[in-house]
Design a protein around this motif. Structure first.
Motif, short mmCIF file in Angstrom:
data_model
loop_
_atom_site.label_atom_id
_atom_site.label_comp_id
_atom_site.label_asym_id
_atom_site.label_seq_id
_atom_site.Cartn_x
_atom_site.Cartn_y
_atom_site.Cartn_z
N PRO A 64 10.31 7.68 -7.63
CA PRO A 64 11.01 6.55 -8.25
C PRO A 64 11.08 5.37 -7.28
O PRO A 64 11.21 5.55 -6.07
CB PRO A 64 12.41 7.12 -8.52
CG PRO A 64 12.21 8.59 -8.61
CD PRO A 64 11.13 8.91 -7.64
N PRO A 65 11.00 4.12 -7.80
CA PRO A 65 10.95 2.93 -6.94
C PRO A 65 12.09 2.84 -5.92
O PRO A 65 11.85 2.53 -4.75
CB PRO A 65 11.00 1.78 -7.94
CG PRO A 65 10.39 2.35 -9.18
CD PRO A 65 10.83 3.77 -9.22
N GLU A 66 13.32 3.10 -6.34
CA GLU A 66 14.44 3.00 -5.40
C GLU A 66 14.33 4.05 -4.29
O GLU A 66 14.59 3.77 -3.12
CB GLU A 66 15.77 3.16 -6.15
CG GLU A 66 16.11 1.97 -7.03
CD GLU A 66 17.50 2.13 -7.64
OE1 GLU A 66 18.20 3.12 -7.31
OE2 GLU A 66 17.88 1.26 -8.44
N THR B 204 13.83 3.37 -0.15
CA THR B 204 14.68 4.03 0.85
C THR B 204 13.84 4.86 1.81
O THR B 204 14.06 4.83 3.03
CB THR B 204 15.71 4.92 0.15
OG1 THR B 204 16.51 4.13 -0.72
CG2 THR B 204 16.61 5.62 1.17
N ARG B 205 12.90 5.58 1.24
CA ARG B 205 12.03 6.43 2.06
C ARG B 205 11.18 5.58 3.01
O ARG B 205 11.01 5.92 4.18
CB ARG B 205 11.12 7.23 1.12
CG ARG B 205 10.26 8.26 1.81
CD ARG B 205 11.02 9.52 2.03
NE ARG B 205 10.19 10.49 2.72
CZ ARG B 205 10.62 11.28 3.68
NH1 ARG B 205 11.87 11.23 4.07
NH2 ARG B 205 9.82 12.15 4.26
N ILE C 262 5.27 9.72 2.57
CA ILE C 262 6.02 8.84 1.69
C ILE C 262 6.60 9.58 0.48
O ILE C 262 7.62 9.18 -0.08
CB ILE C 262 5.15 7.64 1.22
CG1 ILE C 262 6.01 6.53 0.62
CG2 ILE C 262 4.06 8.11 0.27
CD1 ILE C 262 6.91 5.84 1.60
N HIS C 263 5.98 10.69 0.06
CA HIS C 263 6.48 11.45 -1.09
C HIS C 263 7.27 12.68 -0.65
O HIS C 263 7.60 13.54 -1.47
CB HIS C 263 5.33 11.86 -2.01
CG HIS C 263 4.24 12.64 -1.34
ND1 HIS C 263 3.52 12.15 -0.28
CD2 HIS C 263 3.74 13.89 -1.56
CE1 HIS C 263 2.63 13.06 0.11
NE2 HIS C 263 2.76 14.12 -0.64
N ASP C 264 7.57 12.78 0.66
CA ASP C 264 8.40 13.84 1.22
C ASP C 264 7.86 15.24 0.89
O ASP C 264 8.59 16.09 0.36
CB ASP C 264 9.85 13.71 0.71
CG ASP C 264 10.83 14.51 1.56
OD1 ASP C 264 10.50 14.83 2.72
OD2 ASP C 264 11.91 14.83 1.05
N MET D 71 0.82 -1.21 0.00
CA MET D 71 0.00 0.00 0.00
C MET D 71 0.86 1.26 0.00
O MET D 71 0.61 2.21 -0.77
CB MET D 71 -0.93 0.01 1.21
CG MET D 71 -1.92 1.19 1.20
SD MET D 71 -2.92 1.28 2.69
CE MET D 71 -1.67 1.78 3.89
N LEU D 72 1.89 1.29 0.84
CA LEU D 72 2.73 2.48 0.93
C LEU D 72 3.52 2.72 -0.35
O LEU D 72 3.66 3.86 -0.81
CB LEU D 72 3.66 2.36 2.13
CG LEU D 72 2.96 2.38 3.50
CD1 LEU D 72 3.96 2.11 4.62
CD2 LEU D 72 2.23 3.70 3.74
N LEU D 73 4.03 1.65 -0.96
CA LEU D 73 4.74 1.81 -2.22
C LEU D 73 3.80 2.19 -3.35
O LEU D 73 4.18 2.91 -4.28
CB LEU D 73 5.50 0.52 -2.56
CG LEU D 73 6.67 0.18 -1.62
CD1 LEU D 73 7.30 -1.14 -2.03
CD2 LEU D 73 7.70 1.30 -1.60
N TYR D 74 2.55 1.73 -3.26
CA TYR D 74 1.55 2.12 -4.24
C TYR D 74 1.31 3.64 -4.19
O TYR D 74 1.27 4.32 -5.23
CB TYR D 74 0.26 1.37 -3.99
CG TYR D 74 -0.94 1.87 -4.77
CD1 TYR D 74 -1.00 1.71 -6.16
CD2 TYR D 74 -2.00 2.50 -4.13
CE1 TYR D 74 -2.09 2.17 -6.88
CE2 TYR D 74 -3.10 2.95 -4.84
CZ TYR D 74 -3.13 2.79 -6.21
OH TYR D 74 -4.22 3.26 -6.92
N PHE D 75 1.18 4.18 -2.98
CA PHE D 75 0.97 5.61 -2.85
C PHE D 75 2.20 6.39 -3.30
O PHE D 75 2.08 7.47 -3.91
CB PHE D 75 0.60 5.97 -1.40
CG PHE D 75 -0.87 5.87 -1.14
CD1 PHE D 75 -1.70 6.96 -1.32
CD2 PHE D 75 -1.44 4.67 -0.74
CE1 PHE D 75 -3.06 6.88 -1.10
CE2 PHE D 75 -2.80 4.56 -0.52
CZ PHE D 75 -3.62 5.68 -0.69
#
Length: 249
Positions: free
Chosen positions: A109-111, A115-116, A152-154, A98-102
């Motif tokens: 970017p995936p990497e 890290t985030r 998650i997107h800073d 879910m968090l990577l989806y958002f």
């Protein structure tokens, strides 16, 4: 970082025009926590919706990191993080998914997202939750995940709408630590809450809304000096019950 200037929104119902937000102006600097406070119907939620670009103001502007939300709402949203009392998790996804989806929705970017996520999982102590289905989490665990999702997107600006509602003492302390992290990392933070005692502990400056208008603003020390009251709850009581503070003739 966040600038609101003469922001106005009115609604018409039953041939009556109601100013939900009336010429509201304020600024929030990086690393500052601003408490936008008021009772139900004061205009807090409408203000947040205009900042988020979900409602178009009738007058004035809301500007996030130099971007006017009414001009380019998508670019402005990319600079915003939002956390509310409603967690809105996707129950059939794992927390990690879910968090990577958002993060992907925000174009991270995936990497960078990985890290985030690792960094924020440490801050909010959710490493042990990452591979669990989000629907299996407790209320407090969901709230911690939601807090990570907002960052998650800073984004440079964070909006928190009643973040401690429904939480126990441990959950409230988690929110306090989270806001401390936001301050330390230079985010401009707006907190809307009914918990005035918590606001006194959390916020650097305050804006007291009543019937859509900003009645008082400043640090707690400045508010005490201008109102003659010690606590926020007393200041609001004066606003909502002005006849009780009038001196008899």
């Amino acid at each position: 970082m966040l600038k609101i200037q003469s922001l106005t929104k009115f609604f018409t119902a039953e041939n009556e025009t109601v100013h939900a937000v009336d010429r509201l102006s304020l600024e929030v600097a990086p690393g500052e926590v601003y408490g936008l406070l008021g009772p139900n119907g004061a205009g807090k939620t409408t203000t947040l919706r205009m900042v988020l670009g979900l409602v178009v103001p009738d007058e004035g502007i809301a500007e996030v990191a130099g971007i006017q939300t009414s001009v380019d709402p998508f670019a402005a949203k990319a600079k915003l993080g939002f956390v509310s009392a409603s967690d809105g998790v996707y129950p059939w996804l794992s927390v990690r998914e879910m968090l990577l989806y958002f993060a992907d929705l925000y174009g991270v970017p995936p990497e960078t997202a990985e890290t985030r996520l690792a960094e924020l999982a440490g801050v909010m102590d959710i490493h042990g939750l990452l591979d669990r289905r989000a629907g299996s989490l407790s209320t407090g665990q969901r709230q911690r995940v939601t807090l990570v999702r907002g960052l998650i997107h800073d984004p440079p600006v964070m909006l928190l709408d009643e973040p401690t509602r429904g939480l126990d003492v441990v959950g409230v302390q988690t929110i306090f630590r989270y806001i401390g992290h936001l301050r330390e990392t230079g985010k401009a933070v707006v907190v809307c809450t009914h918990r005035l005692d918590e606001a006194e502990r959390l916020c650097d400056r305050f804006g007291l809304l009543h019937r859509g208008r900003l009645r008082h603003h400043g640090t707690l020390s400045q508010l005490r000096q201008s109102t003659g009251r010690e606590h926020l709850v007393e200041m609001f009581d004066d606003l909502m019950n002005p006849t009780l503070t009038e001196t008899p003739a």
